[in-house]
Design an enzyme around this catalytic site. Structure first.
Site, PDB file in Angstrom:
ATOM      1  N   CYS A   1      -0.502   9.362  -4.841  1.00 34.51           N
ATOM      2  CA  CYS A   1      -1.712  10.144  -5.114  1.00 34.51           C
ATOM      3  C   CYS A   1      -1.673  10.757  -6.510  1.00 34.51           C
ATOM      4  CB  CYS A   1      -1.825  11.291  -4.115  1.00 34.51           C
ATOM      5  SG  CYS A   1      -2.085  10.798  -2.419  1.00 34.51           S
TER       6      CYS A   1
ATOM      7  N   GLU B   1      -2.265  13.847  -7.420  1.00 28.78           N
ATOM      8  CA  GLU B   1      -1.612  15.163  -7.511  1.00 28.78           C
ATOM      9  C   GLU B   1      -0.113  15.015  -7.691  1.00 28.78           C
ATOM     10  OE1 GLU B   1      -3.750  14.027  -5.279  1.00 28.78           O
ATOM     11  OE2 GLU B   1      -4.885  15.598  -4.270  1.00 28.78           O
TER      12      GLU B   1
ATOM     13  N   CYS C   1      -4.133  15.480   0.190  1.00 26.67           N
ATOM     14  CA  CYS C   1      -3.540  15.061   1.460  1.00 26.67           C
ATOM     15  C   CYS C   1      -2.350  15.966   1.799  1.00 26.67           C
ATOM     16  CB  CYS C   1      -3.101  13.601   1.380  1.00 26.67           C
ATOM     17  SG  CYS C   1      -1.576  13.339   0.468  1.00 26.67           S
TER      18      CYS C   1
ATOM     19  N   TYR D   1       0.776  -1.249   0.000  1.00 29.19           N
ATOM     20  CA  TYR D   1       0.000   0.000   0.000  1.00 29.19           C
ATOM     21  C   TYR D   1       0.808   1.301   0.000  1.00 29.19           C
ATOM     22  CZ  TYR D   1      -4.202  -2.852   0.966  1.00 29.19           C
ATOM     23  OH  TYR D   1      -5.223  -3.759   0.899  1.00 29.19           O
TER      24      TYR D   1
ATOM     25  N   CYS E   1       0.748  15.686  -0.467  1.00 27.52           N
ATOM     26  CA  CYS E   1       0.554  16.333  -1.781  1.00 27.52           C
ATOM     27  C   CYS E   1       0.642  17.851  -1.645  1.00 27.52           C
ATOM     28  CB  CYS E   1      -0.790  15.932  -2.387  1.00 27.52           C
ATOM     29  SG  CYS E   1      -0.767  14.239  -3.024  1.00 27.52           S
TER      30      CYS E   1
HETATM   31  N1  THU Z   1      -5.548   9.991  -2.943  1.00 26.27           N
HETATM   32  C1  THU Z   1      -5.143  10.844  -3.917  1.00 26.27           C
HETATM   33  O1  THU Z   1      -4.879  10.438  -5.059  1.00 26.27           O
HETATM   34  N2  THU Z   1      -5.036  12.152  -3.605  1.00 26.27           N
HETATM   35  C2  THU Z   1      -5.264  12.673  -2.364  1.00 26.27           C
HETATM   36  O2  THU Z   1      -4.974  13.835  -2.128  1.00 26.27           O
HETATM   37  C3  THU Z   1      -5.869  11.840  -1.327  1.00 26.27           C
HETATM   38  C4  THU Z   1      -5.867  10.390  -1.586  1.00 26.27           C
HETATM   39  C5  THU Z   1      -5.639   8.561  -3.270  1.00 26.27           C
HETATM   40  C6  THU Z   1      -4.609   7.716  -2.577  1.00 26.27           C
HETATM   41  C7  THU Z   1      -5.273   6.361  -2.607  1.00 26.27           C
HETATM   42  O3  THU Z   1      -4.972   5.748  -3.851  1.00 26.27           O
HETATM   43  C8  THU Z   1      -6.752   6.674  -2.557  1.00 26.27           C
HETATM   44  O4  THU Z   1      -6.885   8.052  -2.883  1.00 26.27           O
HETATM   45  C9  THU Z   1      -7.397   6.426  -1.203  1.00 26.27           C
HETATM   46  O5  THU Z   1      -6.708   7.083  -0.191  1.00 26.27           O
END
Ligand code: THU
Length: 160
Positions: A73, A75, A112, A68, A115
């Site tokens: 992400c 961004e 998040c 995991y 990011c």
């Molecule tokens: N995720 C993003 O792509 N961007 C974010 O800012 C928050 C979370 C993705 C990471 C993971 O693949 C999924 O969303 C669930 O957390």
């Protein structure tokens, strides 16, 4: 008595029809990017679109992994890919949206912390604010004037 510092940010809350044509296009590209997400574990599809100064769009989506924490992400996928392929490109807008795989409606997409830190790095690098457009509740959008508004008291090169 200790002095107090008040930090104030203002965010535009917009209906879809209040977006500029370019912002609308960026959200559309971000939605297309979300459809390309590789998210077999969370089934949460995130799409990011970068509008460059010359108007071209660059997209990214979340890329998950069986281990995991090795995933990334949307961004950061977009930002790192842009910087790797076009290191001199300047970003005019960053748009983010998300949806659950089984649902067609797009959901609020709040970047998040990691990011935000990476966004702040590229904003610092280009020495020009990067406005951030986020999908919000009920089909609305949040428009931040810069990444700095999403990450007050940020750590950057100046602190090293
Ligand atoms: N995720 C993003 O792509 N961007 C974010 O800012 C928050 C979370 C993705 C990471 C993971 O693949 C999924 O969303 C669930 O957390």
């Amino acid at each position: 008595m200790a002095s107090e510092l008040k930090v104030q940010i203002s965010v535009d809350v917009l209906e879809p029809q209040e977006l500029t044509a370019e912002e609308r296009q960026a959200i559309q590209v971000a939605q297309e990017a979300a459809n390309d997400a590789y998210a077999p574990y969370s089934n949460f599809l995130v799409g990011a679109a970068l509008v460059l100064e010359d108007g071209t769009m660059f997209k990214g989506s979340n890329q998950e992994n069986a281990a995991y924490p090795s995933g990334l992400c949307a961004e950061r996928t977009a930002l790192f890919a842009l910087s790797a392929h076009h290191p001199k490109a300047k970003i005019k807008l960053l748009a983010v949206t998300a949806r659950r795989r089984q649902e067609k409606d797009f959901l609020p997409a709040m970047p998040c912390g990691a990011c935000r830190q990476v966004m702040a790095e590229y904003e610092y690098k280009q020495q020009k604010p990067i406005p951030v457009l986020l999908q919000a509740l009920d089909g609305k959008f949040y428009r931040f004037k810069s990444v700095a508004d999403l990450l007050p008291f940020q750590f950057n090169k100046e602190h090293l």
